[in-house]
Design a protein around this motif. Structure first.
Motif, PDB file in Angstrom:
ATOM      1  N   ALA A  53       0.817  -1.201   0.000  1.00 49.35           N
ATOM      2  CA  ALA A  53       0.000   0.000   0.000  1.00 49.35           C
ATOM      3  C   ALA A  53       0.858   1.261   0.000  1.00 49.35           C
ATOM      4  O   ALA A  53       0.524   2.262  -0.648  1.00 49.35           O
ATOM      5  N   GLY A  54       1.992   1.207   0.707  1.00 49.45           N
ATOM      6  CA  GLY A  54       2.868   2.364   0.775  1.00 49.45           C
ATOM      7  C   GLY A  54       3.488   2.734  -0.548  1.00 49.45           C
ATOM      8  O   GLY A  54       3.896   3.887  -0.737  1.00 49.45           O
ATOM      9  N   ALA A  55       3.565   1.774  -1.464  1.00 55.42           N
ATOM     10  CA  ALA A  55       4.172   2.045  -2.766  1.00 55.42           C
ATOM     11  C   ALA A  55       3.141   2.332  -3.854  1.00 55.42           C
ATOM     12  O   ALA A  55       3.511   2.574  -4.995  1.00 55.42           O
ATOM     13  N   ALA A  56       1.854   2.296  -3.503  1.00 57.92           N
ATOM     14  CA  ALA A  56       0.801   2.401  -4.512  1.00 57.92           C
ATOM     15  C   ALA A  56       0.341   3.840  -4.700  1.00 57.92           C
ATOM     16  O   ALA A  56       0.322   4.640  -3.759  1.00 57.92           O
ATOM     17  N   ASP A  57      -0.043   4.152  -5.948  1.00 60.58           N
ATOM     18  CA  ASP A  57      -0.698   5.424  -6.242  1.00 60.58           C
ATOM     19  C   ASP A  57      -2.205   5.329  -6.023  1.00 60.58           C
ATOM     20  O   ASP A  57      -2.856   6.318  -5.692  1.00 60.58           O
ATOM     21  N   TRP A  58      -2.745   4.140  -6.255  1.00 56.49           N
ATOM     22  CA  TRP A  58      -4.170   3.872  -6.058  1.00 56.49           C
ATOM     23  C   TRP A  58      -4.329   2.592  -5.254  1.00 56.49           C
ATOM     24  O   TRP A  58      -3.625   1.612  -5.483  1.00 56.49           O
ATOM     25  N   LEU A  59      -5.297   2.584  -4.315  1.00 55.94           N
ATOM     26  CA  LEU A  59      -5.732   1.368  -3.642  1.00 55.94           C
ATOM     27  C   LEU A  59      -7.204   1.171  -3.988  1.00 55.94           C
ATOM     28  O   LEU A  59      -8.038   2.063  -3.724  1.00 55.94           O
ATOM     29  N   VAL A  60      -7.518   0.030  -4.580  1.00 59.20           N
ATOM     30  CA  VAL A  60      -8.887  -0.254  -5.006  1.00 59.20           C
ATOM     31  C   VAL A  60      -9.409  -1.432  -4.187  1.00 59.20           C
ATOM     32  O   VAL A  60      -8.865  -2.539  -4.250  1.00 59.20           O
ATOM     33  N   PHE A  61     -10.464  -1.191  -3.421  1.00 54.92           N
ATOM     34  CA  PHE A  61     -11.092  -2.219  -2.596  1.00 54.92           C
ATOM     35  C   PHE A  61     -12.338  -2.711  -3.338  1.00 54.92           C
ATOM     36  O   PHE A  61     -13.239  -1.928  -3.616  1.00 54.92           O
ATOM     37  N   VAL A  62     -12.378  -4.008  -3.625  1.00 50.84           N
ATOM     38  CA  VAL A  62     -13.423  -4.496  -4.525  1.00 50.84           C
ATOM     39  C   VAL A  62     -14.639  -5.064  -3.808  1.00 50.84           C
ATOM     40  O   VAL A  62     -15.607  -5.450  -4.470  1.00 50.84           O
ATOM     41  N   SER A  63     -14.639  -5.127  -2.477  1.00 50.58           N
ATOM     42  CA  SER A  63     -15.759  -5.721  -1.763  1.00 50.58           C
ATOM     43  C   SER A  63     -15.791  -5.215  -0.326  1.00 50.58           C
ATOM     44  O   SER A  63     -14.773  -4.745   0.198  1.00 50.58           O
ATOM     45  N   PRO A  64     -16.949  -5.324   0.336  1.00 51.77           N
ATOM     46  CA  PRO A  64     -16.989  -5.002   1.764  1.00 51.77           C
ATOM     47  C   PRO A  64     -16.013  -5.842   2.578  1.00 51.77           C
ATOM     48  O   PRO A  64     -15.401  -5.345   3.532  1.00 51.77           O
ATOM     49  N   SER A  65     -15.848  -7.116   2.207  1.00 53.56           N
ATOM     50  CA  SER A  65     -14.915  -7.980   2.931  1.00 53.56           C
ATOM     51  C   SER A  65     -13.486  -7.483   2.803  1.00 53.56           C
ATOM     52  O   SER A  65     -12.693  -7.606   3.750  1.00 53.56           O
ATOM     53  N   ALA A  66     -13.132  -6.936   1.652  1.00 52.98           N
ATOM     54  CA  ALA A  66     -11.783  -6.405   1.475  1.00 52.98           C
ATOM     55  C   ALA A  66     -11.519  -5.278   2.470  1.00 52.98           C
ATOM     56  O   ALA A  66     -10.431  -5.181   3.047  1.00 52.98           O
ATOM     57  N   ILE A  67     -12.522  -4.434   2.689  1.00 55.49           N
ATOM     58  CA  ILE A  67     -12.368  -3.349   3.659  1.00 55.49           C
ATOM     59  C   ILE A  67     -12.300  -3.922   5.074  1.00 55.49           C
ATOM     60  O   ILE A  67     -11.432  -3.550   5.872  1.00 55.49           O
ATOM     61  N   ASP A  68     -13.211  -4.828   5.390  1.00 58.30           N
ATOM     62  CA  ASP A  68     -13.259  -5.395   6.740  1.00 58.30           C
ATOM     63  C   ASP A  68     -11.936  -6.040   7.132  1.00 58.30           C
ATOM     64  O   ASP A  68     -11.449  -5.868   8.257  1.00 58.30           O
ATOM     65  N   VAL A  69     -11.351  -6.793   6.208  1.00 61.37           N
ATOM     66  CA  VAL A  69     -10.153  -7.559   6.527  1.00 61.37           C
ATOM     67  C   VAL A  69      -8.899  -6.693   6.451  1.00 61.37           C
ATOM     68  O   VAL A  69      -7.998  -6.800   7.299  1.00 61.37           O
ATOM     69  N   ALA A  70      -8.820  -5.835   5.444  1.00 66.16           N
ATOM     70  CA  ALA A  70      -7.569  -5.115   5.191  1.00 66.16           C
ATOM     71  C   ALA A  70      -7.404  -3.864   6.030  1.00 66.16           C
ATOM     72  O   ALA A  70      -6.278  -3.537   6.438  1.00 66.16           O
TER      73      ALA A  70
END
Length: 250
Positions: A53-70
């Motif tokens: 994440a620290g090296a990314a220009d964009w972070l794309v979360f594709v689902s509610p679970s992705a947000i919950d876990v990450a």
């Protein structure tokens, strides 16, 4: 009230069903927690996530679970990193957590709709990190790469079959109250019919389904479901879809 006394299956993973159940109860329904999938975090992927994440220009979360876990492991995001989600409800939640704007489709709630956003039209030289479960769909990554992005994945969870309460399902069906189900992915639809067994197929095919995407409706139709309403994304829209249908078909 059109949903009064009707049992409605809430088929989301257990951690994501409470808000929908609350809205169903307020509308007079009897929600039945009926998760078809469990979400299992992947420790190695989560350990690697902050550096990616620290090296990314964009972070794309594709689902509610992705947000919950990450999100719990993303204590700090680079100030310049931009955030995106496939659906508006997820984007609203992520914006509240992150304290910054989150790009999401202005129309629709899928990868194609997100790719239509002008902010993602030109990505040459940019690094995009897609946060998802193991084995996600390829459309988003392929579309971003075609625009020049260097795409990486953080596959932070896997989906496994849950153990829904079939005794409660059978009890509601026998009592004549089982009326509907809210289904938020084609994978959940498939699991529902697969795990039900042959003896419950006719019951499943007779239920009303409220779904947030045409792709889910198409899969349910292939499985034999006769009554499906397609709504905008979001819990309130799913409940409104059920209410409106039962008002027209009391």
């Amino acid at each position: 009230m059109s949903l009064a006394g009707r049992t409605v299956l809430v088929t989301r993973p257990a951690a994501q069903g409470a808000a929908l159940a609350t809205l169903l109860t307020a509308a007079g329904a009897q929600p039945l927690a009926f998760p078809l999938l469990d979400i299992v975090p992947q420790p190695d992927a989560l350990a690697a996530l902050p550096a990616l994440a620290g090296a990314a220009d964009w972070l794309v979360f594709v689902s509610p679970s992705a947000i919950d876990v990450a999100w719990p492991v993303l204590a700090e995001l680079p100030p310049a990193a931009r955030l995106a989600c496939v659906g508006a409800p997820s984007a609203q939640r992520l914006a509240a957590l992150a304290g910054r704007p989150v790009l999401h489709p202005s129309n629709g709630a899928d990868s194609g709709a997100l790719l239509a956003e002008p902010a993602l039209a030109e990505l040459a030289g940019q690094r995009v990190l897609i946060v998802r479960g193991i084995g996600g769909r390829a459309e988003l990554a392929e579309g971003l790469a075609a625009r020049g992005a260097a795409v990486e994945f953080a596959e932070v969870y896997r989906r496994v079959d849950a153990a829904p309460d079939w005794a409660a399902f059978d009890s509601a069906a026998d009592a004549g109250t089982l009326a509907a189900a809210c289904v938020t992915s084609a994978e959940i639809a498939e699991r529902l019919f697969q795990l039900a067994g042959r003896s419950r197929q006719a019951t499943l095919q007779s239920l009303l389904y409220s779904v947030p995407h045409a792709r889910i409706a198409e899969r349910l139709a292939q499985l034999g479901a006769r009554y499906v309403v397609t709504t905008p994304a979001g819990d309130a829209a799913l409940v409104d879809g059920l209410s409106e249908w039962f008002q027209r078909h009391p």
